[in-house]
Design a protein around this motif. Structure first.
Motif, mmCIF file in Angstrom:
data_model
loop_
_atom_site.group_PDB
_atom_site.id
_atom_site.type_symbol
_atom_site.label_atom_id
_atom_site.label_comp_id
_atom_site.label_asym_id
_atom_site.label_seq_id
_atom_site.Cartn_x
_atom_site.Cartn_y
_atom_site.Cartn_z
ATOM 1 N N ALA A 200 5.832 6.732 0.455
ATOM 2 C CA ALA A 200 4.378 6.564 0.514
ATOM 3 C C ALA A 200 3.922 5.558 -0.537
ATOM 4 O O ALA A 200 3.013 4.763 -0.298
ATOM 5 C CB ALA A 200 3.685 7.912 0.307
ATOM 6 N N ALA A 201 4.575 5.569 -1.705
ATOM 7 C CA ALA A 201 4.207 4.652 -2.786
ATOM 8 C C ALA A 201 4.492 3.206 -2.381
ATOM 9 O O ALA A 201 3.692 2.308 -2.652
ATOM 10 C CB ALA A 201 4.960 5.006 -4.067
ATOM 11 N N ALA A 202 5.625 3.003 -1.712
ATOM 12 C CA ALA A 202 5.974 1.643 -1.263
ATOM 13 C C ALA A 202 4.926 1.135 -0.282
ATOM 14 O O ALA A 202 4.454 -0.002 -0.387
ATOM 15 C CB ALA A 202 7.363 1.644 -0.620
ATOM 16 N N ALA A 203 4.544 2.003 0.675
ATOM 17 C CA ALA A 203 3.548 1.605 1.674
ATOM 18 C C ALA A 203 2.185 1.400 1.020
ATOM 19 O O ALA A 203 1.456 0.466 1.348
ATOM 20 C CB ALA A 203 3.464 2.670 2.764
ATOM 21 N N PHE A 204 1.847 2.272 0.067
ATOM 22 C CA PHE A 204 0.557 2.181 -0.629
ATOM 23 C C PHE A 204 0.445 0.843 -1.357
ATOM 24 O O PHE A 204 -0.594 0.178 -1.306
ATOM 25 C CB PHE A 204 0.427 3.340 -1.626
ATOM 26 N N ARG A 205 1.523 0.451 -2.005
ATOM 27 C CA ARG A 205 1.498 -0.803 -2.746
ATOM 28 C C ARG A 205 1.325 -1.993 -1.800
ATOM 29 O O ARG A 205 0.604 -2.948 -2.101
ATOM 30 C CB ARG A 205 2.789 -0.965 -3.552
ATOM 31 N N VAL B 240 -0.251 -1.947 1.028
ATOM 32 C CA VAL B 240 -1.618 -1.947 1.559
ATOM 33 C C VAL B 240 -2.636 -2.330 0.489
ATOM 34 O O VAL B 240 -3.521 -3.146 0.709
ATOM 35 C CB VAL B 240 -1.972 -0.557 2.156
ATOM 36 N N ARG C 180 15.174 -2.026 -1.072
ATOM 37 C CA ARG C 180 14.262 -1.717 -2.164
ATOM 38 C C ARG C 180 14.974 -0.909 -3.253
ATOM 39 O O ARG C 180 14.617 -0.987 -4.423
ATOM 40 C CB ARG C 180 13.086 -0.923 -1.575
ATOM 41 N N ARG D 45 -5.844 7.063 -0.668
ATOM 42 C CA ARG D 45 -4.906 6.869 0.445
ATOM 43 C C ARG D 45 -5.575 7.406 1.712
ATOM 44 O O ARG D 45 -5.827 8.609 1.845
ATOM 45 C CB ARG D 45 -3.594 7.599 0.164
ATOM 46 N N GLU E 282 -3.640 5.418 6.689
ATOM 47 C CA GLU E 282 -2.348 5.197 6.027
ATOM 48 C C GLU E 282 -1.403 6.375 6.266
ATOM 49 O O GLU E 282 -0.202 6.196 6.449
ATOM 50 C CB GLU E 282 -2.556 5.016 4.512
ATOM 51 N N ARG F 298 2.180 6.295 8.396
ATOM 52 C CA ARG F 298 3.509 6.754 7.949
ATOM 53 C C ARG F 298 4.070 7.790 8.914
ATOM 54 O O ARG F 298 5.277 7.822 9.164
ATOM 55 C CB ARG F 298 3.438 7.310 6.523
#
Lengths: 226, 368
Positions: free
Chosen positions: A118-123, A125, B169, B217, B221, B225
């Motif tokens: 979620a953190a990767a996606a949040f960053r 966005v 990553r 969030r 979003e 996910r």
């Protein structure tokens, strides 16, 4: 004199007094409850030092007190093994867990691995790292590192941490909880593998304190009693 | 502590010896500031950098005592340096160490950075040869690695783009990487209930039941996910050969020439690995041209994966064989990925190396 540091107020102090009383050591405050001074009965040569629980780790590390009662969480956060502060007894009260919590509405996030994703996606966005509010910077950072979480940032929160998500100063929190009511009231849930540290009130001894004549003996008899 | 007299003179002489060699190789001397903006380093390395660098606070603003020279040198070059460019520098860097550690929190570094995208193999070899020449006569062991090999295997995996991105990553976090590989190797998914609900079009309903919307969030979003989880559930597990290939690459040990022979064999069945193996071969040639004994030069598949974040190609380190646990005497490597992160996607091929003059003097038994 052997200096025993105990919390200067509140529930933690009352429970500490109770714990020692059960073991025949009576700790008392001066009759005027506002004066930060006290007395010890049931054993000779022990001096009571009333301190903020948050300062007890530092005083132990500096060797200004021989023994001290404080939370395991505070010692783990502020001290390292090199500071020479050793656990003597877990006292069975003041239980609270340092945990990682996220909004309950995050149905896609149950674990630390999810939080990382979620953190990767949040960053991607928002162009900024996902914010985690806490006052336990070191413990949280080490825990996140061990879990392999990236793309987060810690924001300092010294109180009302659970409110930071609603206030949009953080997306997640890492805080102490005992019953979970505050988390619940703020629409947060604990992650399945988000337990950083189970804490409780603990009696510590300082390896750095000097032990002049007699204090050694006092320490041994106190240990026997408790 | 402070230095004076013979110790100070020895340190200055050693630093000057390195800087003279860098200057002779065409490097321009740069002197980055001691205080670096914390935000740049935090964005690059994440919160973990706080455990490694000293933070200085001025009100709410944070700076860090430079933990290395590479980042400010790259920034300076990216702000308008012409290519090819060579830079050198010398001075102290500061690193926090684990509690109770005997490692220095302040130490000298002298280094060389090369920005030249025309021939990467030649650039790798130039930097290696330069540092290697300065190590001559010292009782050091040397090891090399190539983090580009694992990246090539990951890029070539037969799996979803999302899974490749997640592996990429975490390529610098071996434990997390292994956990991801294990998860992607097993069939099925972890959130069966949520995925079933989402497939039945109930994701929004589940979200509404779960709790009140709080925080930055957004619902969109969260649902995005969930959609990725649904997609991921149908991705077939990683092929056993692919996992074996990653293990084989990470397990490589021997001289660079031997490693190349093994890699050729591996690449015969793995097309994705071929370009990386060809680059590897060109580098061996370039190293040999620069005079390196490639038959003896050690290679380790996993070298440079944990301590050298953002190195994404050739990596090397010189060590004291008598105490392999102590930090390297000299080290370096290619860090195209770092320039990409700093340039927000606009990367510049870059390779560099540093020497720790105090460690060199310690090896020679010269007090400083």
């Amino acid at each position: 004199m052997l200096k025993l540091g105990v919390p200067s107020k509140g529930r933690l102090q009352a429970d500490t007094f109770g714990w020692f009383a059960e073991r025949g050591v009576v700790l008392e405050r001066m009759s005027d409850g506002r004066e930060y001074a006290g007395a010890v009965k049931g054993i000779d040569g022990v001096e009571l030092v009333l301190l903020s629980a948050g300062e007890i780790p530092r005083e132990l590390a500096a060797g200004r007190i021989h023994l001290g009662v404080t939370g395991l969480d505070l010692v783990a956060e502020y001290l390292s093994p090199a500071d020479g502060v050793t656990e003597v007894a877990r006292m069975g009260f003041g239980q609270a867990d340092l945990i990682v919590a996220v909004p309950k509405i995050w149905i896609d996030v149950e674990t630390m691995d999810d939080l990382d994703a979620a953190a990767a996606a949040f960053r991607a966005v928002h162009g900024q790292r996902l914010r985690v509010a806490t006052k336990y910077h070191r413990l949280v950072r080490e825990f996140f590192r061990d879990k392999g979480v990236a793309d987060y940032q810690l924001v300092d929160s010294q109180g009302a941490t659970e409110g930071t998500v609603k206030n949009r100063t953080a997306e997640a929190v890492a805080d102490i909880t005992s019953t979970g009511t505050t988390l619940e009231a703020n629409h947060l849930k604990v992650l399945a593998d988000g337990l950083i540290l189970p804490s409780q009130a603990t009696l510590f001894v300082s390896d750095r304190a000097k032990w002049p004549d007699g204090t050694d003996q006092t320490f041994r008899s106190l240990m026997k009693q408790i | 502590m402070s230095r004076a007299g013979a110790g100070l003179a020895a340190l200055e002489a050693e630093t000057e010896r390195c800087m003279a060699a860098f200057a002779a190789a065409g490097a321009e001397r740069v002197a980055p500031a001691v205080l670096q903006p914390a935000e740049t380093l935090l964005d690059l390395y994440g919160e973990d950098i706080r455990a490694r660098a000293f933070v200085v606070k001025d009100g709410l603003r944070e700076a860090m005592l430079r933990p290395d020279f590479t980042v400010p040198v790259v920034e300076r070059h990216m702000a308008g340096g012409a290519e090819p460019a060579r830079y050198c520098y010398a001075g102290p860097v500061w690193r926090r160490q684990a509690a109770g550690s005997a490692r220095a929190t302040e130490f000298q570094q002298t280094g060389f950075e090369l920005f030249d995208g025309r021939d990467r193999a030649a650039a790798d070899a130039e930097v290696f040869a330069l540092i290697s020449a300065l190590m001559e006569g010292l009782p050091v062991s040397v090891s090399t690695g190539d983090t580009g090999l694992l990246r090539a295997v990951v890029a070539g995996l037969e799996t979803s783009t999302a899974r490749k991105a997640a592996l990429m990553r975490h390529i610098w976090r071996p434990a997390r990487f292994s956990r991801l590989v294990a998860r992607y190797s097993a069939p099925g998914s972890e959130k069966a209930e949520l995925i079933a609900a989402a497939k039945a079009g109930r994701a929004e309903a589940v979200m509404a039941e779960a709790g009140k919307a709080v925080g930055l969030r957004s619902k969109a979003e969260i649902l995005a996910r969930v959609a990725r989880l649904v997609e991921d559930a149908d991705v077939p597990p990683l092929a056993a050969e692919d996992v074996a290939l990653m293990d084989a690459v990470l397990g490589l040990k021997g001289s660079v020439v031997e490693a190349h022979r093994v890699l050729e064999g591996l690449a015969a069945d793995a097309a994705a690995l071929r370009p990386a193996v060809e680059r590897f071969a060109r580098r061996i040639e370039a190293l040999a041209t620069r005079g390196a004994d490639v038959e003896a030069l050690a290679f380790e598949g996993a070298f440079g994966r944990t301590t050298l974040e953002y190195y994404d190609g050739f990596v090397f380190g010189f060590f004291d064989p008598a105490s392999p646990e102590t930090p390297s005497i000299a080290s370096g490597g290619r860090y195209d990925a770092l320039t990409e992160a700093l340039g927000r996607g606009r990367g510049i091929p870059a390779v560099g190396g540093i020497i720790r003059p105090e460690a060199v003097l310690a090896l020679r038994g010269v007090p400083c």
